[in-house]
Design an enzyme around this catalytic site. Sequence first.
Site, PDB file in Angstrom:
ATOM      1  N   HIS A 178     -68.045  16.349  55.829  1.00 31.37           N
ATOM      2  CA  HIS A 178     -68.232  15.451  54.686  1.00 31.37           C
ATOM      3  C   HIS A 178     -66.942  14.724  54.339  1.00 31.37           C
ATOM      4  O   HIS A 178     -65.870  15.090  54.814  1.00 31.37           O
ATOM      5  CB  HIS A 178     -68.764  16.203  53.451  1.00 31.37           C
ATOM      6  CG  HIS A 178     -67.841  17.248  52.887  1.00 31.37           C
ATOM      7  ND1 HIS A 178     -67.866  18.563  53.260  1.00 31.37           N
ATOM      8  CD2 HIS A 178     -66.861  17.163  51.949  1.00 31.37           C
ATOM      9  CE1 HIS A 178     -66.950  19.239  52.584  1.00 31.37           C
ATOM     10  NE2 HIS A 178     -66.318  18.411  51.775  1.00 31.37           N
ATOM     11  N   HIS A 214     -60.451  13.984  50.366  1.00 29.83           N
ATOM     12  CA  HIS A 214     -60.292  14.682  51.654  1.00 29.83           C
ATOM     13  C   HIS A 214     -61.445  14.372  52.590  1.00 29.83           C
ATOM     14  O   HIS A 214     -62.487  13.885  52.163  1.00 29.83           O
ATOM     15  CB  HIS A 214     -60.165  16.202  51.471  1.00 29.83           C
ATOM     16  CG  HIS A 214     -61.355  16.870  50.837  1.00 29.83           C
ATOM     17  ND1 HIS A 214     -61.478  17.052  49.484  1.00 29.83           N
ATOM     18  CD2 HIS A 214     -62.499  17.377  51.370  1.00 29.83           C
ATOM     19  CE1 HIS A 214     -62.618  17.661  49.211  1.00 29.83           C
ATOM     20  NE2 HIS A 214     -63.280  17.868  50.346  1.00 29.83           N
ATOM     21  N   GLU A 225     -69.131  14.061  49.085  1.00 28.43           N
ATOM     22  CA  GLU A 225     -68.761  14.887  47.938  1.00 28.43           C
ATOM     23  C   GLU A 225     -68.053  13.994  46.933  1.00 28.43           C
ATOM     24  O   GLU A 225     -67.227  13.160  47.313  1.00 28.43           O
ATOM     25  CB  GLU A 225     -67.803  16.007  48.402  1.00 28.43           C
ATOM     26  CG  GLU A 225     -67.324  16.919  47.289  1.00 28.43           C
ATOM     27  CD  GLU A 225     -66.397  18.033  47.785  1.00 28.43           C
ATOM     28  OE1 GLU A 225     -65.845  17.910  48.900  1.00 28.43           O
ATOM     29  OE2 GLU A 225     -66.224  19.020  47.054  1.00 28.43           O
TER      30      GLU A 225
HETATM   31 CO    CO Z   1     -64.952  19.067  50.277  1.00 29.32          CO
END
Ligand code: CO
Length: 134
Positions: A79, A7, A130
């Site tokens: 992020h 994502h 991440e």
């Molecule tokens: Co995230």
Amino acid sequence: MIGRLNHVAIATKDVAKASAIYRDTLGAKVSEPVPLPEHGVVTVFVELPNTKIELLEPLGDSSPIAKFLEKNPTGGMHHVCYEVDDIYAARDRLKQLGSTVIGTGEPRIGAHGKPVLFLHPKDFAGTLVELEQA
Ligand code: CO
């Protein structure tokens, strides 16, 4: 080492407004807001055919995105999340190569119930990364 883009996360002060933009203007499939007090955010998931967008609004006094929104009052990309097969192997490799793993270096359970780690933007072209064990 990294696999699929899981994502892209976008921080916003108003997740309802951002949801409406994705649902009504961009015509995407958008979830209801999900409060995650243990992560200090309210999350909305936007499902796209090939990945997801996470809309994040701060929740509580010590939200990890509060400082970002101070610096970026209109919101912005917070992020990117890449999938890895083995988060411990990924962490050890990155540490060995000199990358900064944020926090204790121990994976935490993220917004999707899977172990995640965050890597410092200074080592990744200015982007907070991440890693999620897929
Ligand atoms: Co995230």
